[in-house]
Design a protein around this motif. Structure first.
Motif, PDB file in Angstrom:
ATOM      1  N   ALA A  10      11.400  60.693 -37.839  1.00  0.00           N
ATOM      2  CA  ALA A  10      10.867  60.393 -39.179  1.00  0.00           C
ATOM      3  C   ALA A  10      11.672  61.106 -40.261  1.00  0.00           C
ATOM      4  CB  ALA A  10       9.394  60.804 -39.255  1.00  0.00           C
ATOM      5  N   ILE A  11      12.192  62.269 -39.937  1.00  0.00           N
ATOM      6  CA  ILE A  11      13.029  62.996 -40.907  1.00  0.00           C
ATOM      7  C   ILE A  11      14.442  62.395 -40.936  1.00  0.00           C
ATOM      8  CG2 ILE A  11      14.132  65.242 -41.349  1.00  0.00           C
ATOM      9  CD1 ILE A  11      11.472  66.522 -40.291  1.00  0.00           C
TER      10      ILE A  11
ATOM     11  N   GLN B  77      15.337  58.988 -42.907  1.00  0.00           N
ATOM     12  CA  GLN B  77      15.365  58.900 -44.373  1.00  0.00           C
ATOM     13  C   GLN B  77      16.756  58.423 -44.823  1.00  0.00           C
ATOM     14  OE1 GLN B  77      14.240  62.736 -45.910  1.00  0.00           O
ATOM     15  NE2 GLN B  77      12.201  62.661 -45.021  1.00  0.00           N
TER      16      GLN B  77
ATOM     17  N   ILE C 115      10.118  66.648 -47.100  1.00  0.00           N
ATOM     18  CA  ILE C 115       9.113  65.726 -46.555  1.00  0.00           C
ATOM     19  C   ILE C 115       8.274  65.148 -47.684  1.00  0.00           C
ATOM     20  CG2 ILE C 115       7.090  65.485 -45.050  1.00  0.00           C
ATOM     21  CD1 ILE C 115       8.298  67.474 -43.175  1.00  0.00           C
TER      22      ILE C 115
ATOM     23  N   THR D  54       7.218  60.048 -45.021  1.00  0.00           N
ATOM     24  CA  THR D  54       7.502  60.822 -43.803  1.00  0.00           C
ATOM     25  C   THR D  54       6.240  61.525 -43.319  1.00  0.00           C
ATOM     26  OG1 THR D  54       9.741  61.178 -44.621  1.00  0.00           O
ATOM     27  CG2 THR D  54       9.022  62.587 -42.817  1.00  0.00           C
TER      28      THR D  54
END
Ligand code: SF4
Length: 230
Positions: free
Chosen positions: A41-42, A45, A129, A133
């Motif tokens: 999820a990070i 980006q 975040i 996210t």
């Protein structure tokens, strides 16, 4: 002019999306390891999932898809491993910030045992975040209800003539959570189906409207057809 759909209409769209895309693979269904979800999820980006897969493969190969093992890496080593996902220095810093959050709670398990609202606040207070996210981490790693909004959601539903006219994350999230029952699996799957639809059919340019069973209710398709006939 955007119309205001009923809950039933959102369910009908969900069923259409499911019928079109449920057979496709998607990286976070049905279940995935929490730390792998969070790292993904990070890393996703500002890039595509294909690039993330390269970074995750590197991390897996280095046995670094676990908080303590990742934390033990030097910055240079971590940057080299996540390089395929792009912006590798920033992403290394973001992963380090998340590892700091884990350390401050004692363990990843302890962090994921927080109430989802508390976890969201903690995540949003962590460098790198944002809401998308944070909500992806809650729904796919913590496995609690959170409806993820992204550019794909705004594109698909905007073309269907539904949802807020703004691009406000909070307004779009309210649009879904006010109309759907609070059900983690439903929300997780709905977001996944939207992403699959945007990638495979409802593309930014030259969408595959002929294959899309939502076309009868699609305002974008209707206006494109009308202008082609004029
Ligand atoms: S008909 Fe075309 S523009 Fe409308 S939702 Fe389907 S793919 Fe997207």
């Amino acid at each position: 002019m955007r119309s205001v759909p009923s809950s039933d209409e959102l369910f009908e769209i969900y069923k259409e999306l499911d019928a079109m895309h449920s057979w496709r693979g998607w990286h976070w269904w049905p279940d995935a390891e929490p730390f792998e979800v969070i790292a993904g999820a990070i890393l996703v980006q500002n890039t595509s999932w294909t690039n993330v897969e390269g970074a995750l493969a590197n991390l897996r190969g280095a046995n670094a898809l676990e908080p303590a093992a990742m934390d033990a890496l030097t910055d240079d080593a971590l940057e080299a491993l996540v390089r395929p996902s792009g912006q590798y220095r920033q992403k290394t810093r973001k992963l380090r910030a998340f590892l700091g959050l884990v350390a401050s709670h004692g363990s990843l398990d302890a962090l994921l045992e927080l109430h989802p609202a508390c976890l969201r606040t903690a995540l949003l207070g962590t460098w790198g975040i944002g809401p998308e996210t944070a909500d992806a981490i809650i729904v796919y790693a913590q496995r609690k209800p959170a409806f993820v909004i992204d550019a794909y959601t705004i594109r698909v539903f905007g073309r269907l003539g539904l949802g807020p006219a703004s691009v406000s994350y909070d307004e779009w999230q309210r649009f879904f959570v006010d109309r759907l029952p609070e059900d983690r699996d439903l929300w997780a799957r709905y977001h996944a189906l939207i992403v699959l639809h945007a990638k495979h059919f409802c593309r930014k340019t030259r969408p595959h409207c002929g294959d899309c069973t939502l076309r009868a209710r699609c305002t974008w398709r209707a206006s494109a057809t009308a202008s082609a006939m004029n």
